[in-house]
Design an enzyme around this catalytic site. Structure first.
Site, short mmCIF file in Angstrom:
data_model
loop_
_atom_site.label_atom_id
_atom_site.label_comp_id
_atom_site.label_asym_id
_atom_site.label_seq_id
_atom_site.Cartn_x
_atom_site.Cartn_y
_atom_site.Cartn_z
N ASP A 60 8.23 -18.46 -16.67
CA ASP A 60 9.13 -17.24 -16.23
C ASP A 60 9.01 -16.42 -14.50
O ASP A 60 8.41 -15.36 -14.63
CB ASP A 60 7.99 -16.46 -17.24
CG ASP A 60 8.05 -14.95 -17.46
OD1 ASP A 60 9.88 -14.35 -17.47
OD2 ASP A 60 7.48 -13.87 -17.36
N ASP A 199 3.55 -4.83 -12.32
CA ASP A 199 5.28 -5.46 -13.43
C ASP A 199 3.88 -5.75 -14.73
O ASP A 199 2.71 -5.60 -14.90
CB ASP A 199 4.19 -7.63 -13.37
CG ASP A 199 5.44 -7.87 -14.43
OD1 ASP A 199 6.41 -7.79 -14.25
OD2 ASP A 199 4.78 -8.92 -14.66
N GLU A 242 6.09 -0.86 -13.62
CA GLU A 242 6.74 -1.38 -14.62
C GLU A 242 7.06 -0.85 -16.02
O GLU A 242 6.29 -1.48 -16.55
CB GLU A 242 7.39 -2.45 -14.26
CG GLU A 242 8.49 -2.93 -15.07
CD GLU A 242 8.01 -4.66 -16.09
OE1 GLU A 242 9.48 -5.07 -16.36
OE2 GLU A 242 7.13 -4.97 -15.57
C1 NOJ Z 1 8.62 -8.47 -16.49
C2 NOJ Z 1 9.51 -9.12 -15.85
O1 NOJ Z 1 10.48 -7.52 -15.19
C3 NOJ Z 1 9.79 -10.01 -16.76
O2 NOJ Z 1 11.22 -10.71 -15.60
C4 NOJ Z 1 9.09 -11.12 -16.70
O3 NOJ Z 1 9.59 -12.34 -18.08
C5 NOJ Z 1 8.29 -9.95 -17.82
N1 NOJ Z 1 7.43 -8.77 -16.52
C6 NOJ Z 1 6.58 -11.14 -17.89
O4 NOJ Z 1 5.90 -11.22 -17.26
#
Ligand code: NOJ
Length: 960
Positions: A60, A199, A242
């Site tokens: 990811d 995050d 976020e």
């Molecule tokens: C938020 C991040 O911005 C995104 O890129 C990511 O895939 C997800 N969190 C999961 O970690």
């Protein structure tokens, strides 16, 4: 350190991986990032947000962390990180890193340990024997994952994950987890990072029967994190949430100032795109209202695009359908509940929309976040899976691999965009750096402007203006005394509108990019904006704006004036046969003192002798005087000056009074009223007789109500100009006889004047002539105004890398003027040679910018200096000197412009010389230019006290 620094910050989001590869392995690294810091500094960002660079299998893109304490080896070592951090700090930048609290990679040793039956680590993650728990919780990555539960055969149980199945969620009900994550934060904060992006913060806790999002337990955990940070470091380090949620779900993360410092304004972002396509400000206004009222110390992070898809999770279904339809009709660009495109392609490559959205990003309430590459309008690659299409290498140049890496193409972590209009061959930093019109330079200029007004944009209040035209978004930003008005046209067509500015009456809107004042506010304020146009205005008190636009010769120091022991009438001073000698001597002494202050006089008189005088007006008395001035070195000059005697003891030009009262003397070279009076008298057909000479005058053109003084000796009004030969150097004689004969359409010949005649001798005291319609301005004043505007546009930029591009754009009008003057001077020299004959040396103009008058974009010549021959360099130096001095004067008026004066002067001089050279097509000794400048600067140095002349002199002394 200002603990609220993040309220003024301009943040740049980047992936170390995709920025610059310093060791040629195909992955960007910290050393590469360090090398690119000068670029980021010049761009004008002051805070870097680094996406995850930790040990990770990169399934990811690094948000799947396998070790929070290790840097992914392809990015470098901890030492590299430290070096980067030190240098960033040294440049005044701050660094925010990721804190992924919700989940780890399944590769993380914690998870590998937790899977083992009976492991004491089991409780680090969220397990269940059935996938039936937490029914109804939405799946976020719905294009990839069927469920939030995945069965692990080793553990013999299901584990919970809100994102990919290889990203198990940590169990925040376990205090060990919280402790471990606080340690991670401390580790990086101890190293010196300034903040953390939290995050996926809404998903920390799970509770049956809820959405498992934004739970009170989660908010409480965020507050504990804040507390831990504050306790260990004091204020200054920030948490940035976020939380892609509805407004009322996002606000709790701020707490009462005890939660996060910042949160992304996710509610606003998609509505900006919505408003743009609907061409209606409604969606933006609604979200601005919904996201109002956060704690004093909190701040929104504003953004247009980032590394993820443009999420449409938290918009209504109708909004989503509309946005999908207009921004991603092709399903290839849709992902989960969003659109995977970069900013520029989303906008169809429309430059106007790009600029408009940046104007909002930079002026709405919050700290802007720029996504790397968007400053040059990078595109995306739809063939790369997931969101990788918007995460391709930074495009530095048209070189191999976009200048990002010297590794073989197949080793790159992702290929650069190399097809279509966004290909790195066209879209890259190098190409845009030198082009003043590029997106990059647009963003740079805007950020400089924003930094100048950082407080008002970052911390100021925002007041929406209820404009009737809904295509217009208008708001006032206010901080202390400072006010900035922002107007934006969401429509693709030109719009007119009235701003309700009744509360701001008598303020002057000064357009920020050009620094030009608009008409003062008198009530409703009518404006229009072109397609997707926008404008920023500082609203400033009228006096302040007037001060900025006052010509330099008009600033007079208030003074106590000497007294003249005059017993009878003023004729005792002027007429020899009636003279009171003692009074006259005192009067001339006082006049000498006053004239030493006049910057338009090259000579500082020690003695003044009266040669002749004629009464122009009886009541109150006004005399035309011919004087001989002599300085301490014995150098002499004749001048023609109007002197008035009035009862009042105040006003411009006041230089003496009568002892015991009874009246005051004024020297009127700077009084427009005198020029108007003289023109009227000339038009009547003036005849006069002094003891020594005949005075005859005429003027045949229009006689407007009033004349405006352009500089001492030159006045103009509707359709007419009038020059008075204050300094009697033969220039007016030459002007009168030569200008009409030169055959140059931009040289204005005289049609009238005032003449002094004594037997065979004749002097021209004044000249008048016709002027095309429009508002005239003296060329020096024009140059000074343009210099100020131009330098203000450069303020805040450092005059280093890419400076030429910025200069060319900021000083465009002044450069055009310099070139025009170069061309005209060359043509003039040719014409003068024809009129005055070939001979040794070129017949010179012998004047500077003051010989020209600007009107409706045209520049006219209306004065020649005394007849003299020499090198063209002499004339060029005089023009260059004035241009340069205009720059120094501009820099004296406002702070922070100094650094640009030198490069700007070089730039203008080059333009002037080049234009001259190309037009004259004659070989000439350019090397003599610095010497000509130095000599001139030495002579001019004594004109007045202001530092500008000294500065020019020092510059040329240093060069020769
Ligand atoms: C938020 C991040 O911005 C995104 O890129 C990511 O895939 C997800 N969190 C999961 O970690």
């Amino acid at each position: 350190m200002d603990p609220l620094w993040y309220q003024d910050a301009v943040i740049y989001q980047l992936h170390v991986r995709s920025f610059f590869d310093a060791n040629d392995d195909g992955y960007g690294d910290f050393e590469g990032l360090r090398q690119k810091l000068p670029y980021l500094e010049a761009l004008g960002v002051d805070t870097l947000w680094l996406m995850p660079f930790f040990q990770s299998p990169l399934r990811d893109d690094g948000y799947d962390i396998a070790d929070y304490y290790r840097i992914l080896p392809v990015h470098g070592s901890l030492e590299d990180f430290r070096r980067f951090l030190d240098e960033a700090r040294g440049r005044g930048m701050r660094v925010i890193v990721e804190l992924v609290l919700n989940h780890t990679s399944s590769d993380h040793p914690w998870f590998q340990e937790a899977r083992r039956p009976g492991s004491p680590m089991r409780d680090f993650y969220v397990w269940s024997d059935t996938p039936e728990k937490y029914q109804g919780v939405r799946v976020i990555f719905q294009d990839f994952e069927p469920s939030n539960w995945t069965y692990d055969p080793v553990a013999g149980a299901y584990y919970w994950h809100r994102f990919y199945h290889h990203q198990p969620d940590l169990n925040w009900d376990n205090p060990e987890v919280e402790r471990a994550m606080h340690q991670v934060m401390f580790f990086w904060a101890d190293l010196g990072v300034d903040g953390f992006r939290l995050d996926a913060i809404p998903y920390l806790y799970e509770r049956e029967g809820t959405s498992c999002e934004n739970l009170p337990e989660t908010i409480a955990a965020v507050k504990r994190l804040r507390k831990a940070l504050d306790e260990r470091y004091g204020p200054g380090k920030v948490l940035l949430a976020e939380a892609n949620m509805w407004p009322e779900e996002t606000l709790p993360y701020f707490g009462e100032g005890d939660g996060v410092h910042m949160a992304y304004n996710f509610p606003l972002m998609p509505r900006i795109f919505l408003a743009l396509r609907r061409e209606d400000r409604g969606p933006i206004e609604a979200m601005l209202r919904e996201t109002e009222g956060i704690p004093e110390t909190a701040q929104w992070a504003l953004f247009l695009r980032n590394h993820d898809e443009l999420t449409l999770e938290k918009v209504t279904e109708e909004e989503r359908e509309f946005l999908w339809e207009v921004y991603a009709p092709d399903p290839r660009f849709r992902l989960n509940l969003g659109i995977r495109r970069r900013l520029m392609p989303l906008l169809g490559g429309d430059r106007r929309r790009y600029e408009l959205l940046h104007a909002l990003l930079f002026t709405l309430k919050g700290s802007p976040v720029l996504y790397y590459g968007d400053e040059i309008g990078m595109g995306d690659n739809p063939f790369l899976g997931d969101r990788n299409g918007v995460r391709t290498p930074m495009q530095w140049s048209a070189d191999r691999n976009a200048g990002f890496s010297r590794a073989p193409y197949h080793r790159l972590y992702l290929p650069p965009v190399s097809e279509g209009p966004y290909s790195y061959q066209f879209v890259n930093v190098e190409a845009q750096g030198e082009n003043p019109h590029s997106l990059l330079n647009f963003v740079r200029r805007f950020l400089v402007l924003r930094r100048q007004h950082a407080r008002v944009f970052g911390r100021g209040g925002l007041r929406l203006l209820p404009v009737a035209n809904r295509r217009i978004l208008a708001y006032l930003r206010e901080y202390g005394e400072e006010r900035v008005l922002v107007v934006a046209n969401l429509s693709r067509y030109t719009q007119a509108f009235d701003l309700p500015l009744e509360g701001e009456v008598s303020l002057v809107p000064v357009e920020l990019f050009s620094q030009s004042p608009f008409p003062p506010v008198e009530g409703r304020y009518r404006l229009s904006l072109g397609p997707h146009g926008f404008a920023l205005f500082a609203l400033r008190p009228r006096e302040e704006v007037e001060r900025l636009h006052l010509p330099d010769w008009a600033e007079e120091a208030p003074q106590r004036v000497p007294a003249v022991p005059l017993a009878g009438g003023v004729e005792g001073l002027f007429i020899d046969t009636l003279a009171e000698e003692g009074a006259r001597a005192a009067f001339l002494q006082a006049l000498a003192g006053a004239l030493r202050e006049r910057s338009w006089l090259a000579l500082k008189p020690k003695e003044v002798e009266l040669l002749d005088a004629l009464r122009l007006q009886k009541d109150p008395p006004l005399y035309l005087t011919l004087l001989r001035l002599e300085d301490a070195q014995g150098e002499a000059q004749e001048v023609f000056l109007p002197i008035a005697f009035r009862p009042e003891g105040e006003g411009p030009g006041l230089f003496a009074g009568v002892r015991g009262g009874g009246g005051h003397f004024f020297e009127l070279s700077q009084d427009p009223g005198f020029y108007s009076l003289l023109l009227r008298r000339l038009a009547q057909g003036f005849e006069g007789r002094s003891l020594r000479a005949h005075y005859r005058g005429r003027h045949r053109g229009p006689v407007p109500e009033g004349l405006e003084l352009l500089h001492p000796g030159l006045a103009a009004g509707e359709g007419v100009w009038l020059q008075v030969g204050l300094v009697q150097d033969g220039g007016l004689e030459r002007t009168e006889s030569l200008l009409p004969r030169l055959g140059l359409p931009w040289a204005l010949g005289a049609q009238g004047g005032l003449y002094w005649e004594r037997g065979e001798r004749r002097r021209v005291l004044a000249l008048s002539g016709a002027l095309p319609p429009g508002r005239p301005q003296e060329a020096f004043a024009l140059a000074e105004g343009l210099a100020l505007e131009g330098l203000l546009r450069l303020r805040g930029h450092a005059p280093d890398g890419g400076a030429r591009g910025l200069l060319a754009e900021a000083l465009r009008e002044l450069e055009a003027l310099a070139r025009l003057l170069g061309v005209r001077l060359a043509l003039l020299h040719r014409a003068l040679r024809e009129a005055e004959g070939e001979g040794v040396g070129v017949p010179l103009l012998n004047r500077g910018l003051g010989a020209f008058l600007a009107l409706e974009g045209e520049v006219y010549l209306l004065a020649l200096g005394r007849g003299e021959r020499g090198s063209p360099l002499k004339d060029l130096a005089r023009l260059a000197y004035d241009l340069e001095r205009a720059l120094y004067l501009a820099a004296e008026r406002e702070e922070g412009l100094e650094a640009w004066v030198d490069p700007a002067a070089d730039f203008l001089e080059e333009a002037l010389l080049q234009a001259y050279r190309e037009t004259s097509q004659e070989g000439w000794p350019e090397e003599g230019f610095p010497e000509a400048m130095r000599l001139l600067a030495e002579r001019q140095r004594w004109r007045e006290e202001r530092p500008s002349r000294l500065r020019v002199l020092e510059r040329w002394q240093a060069r020769t």
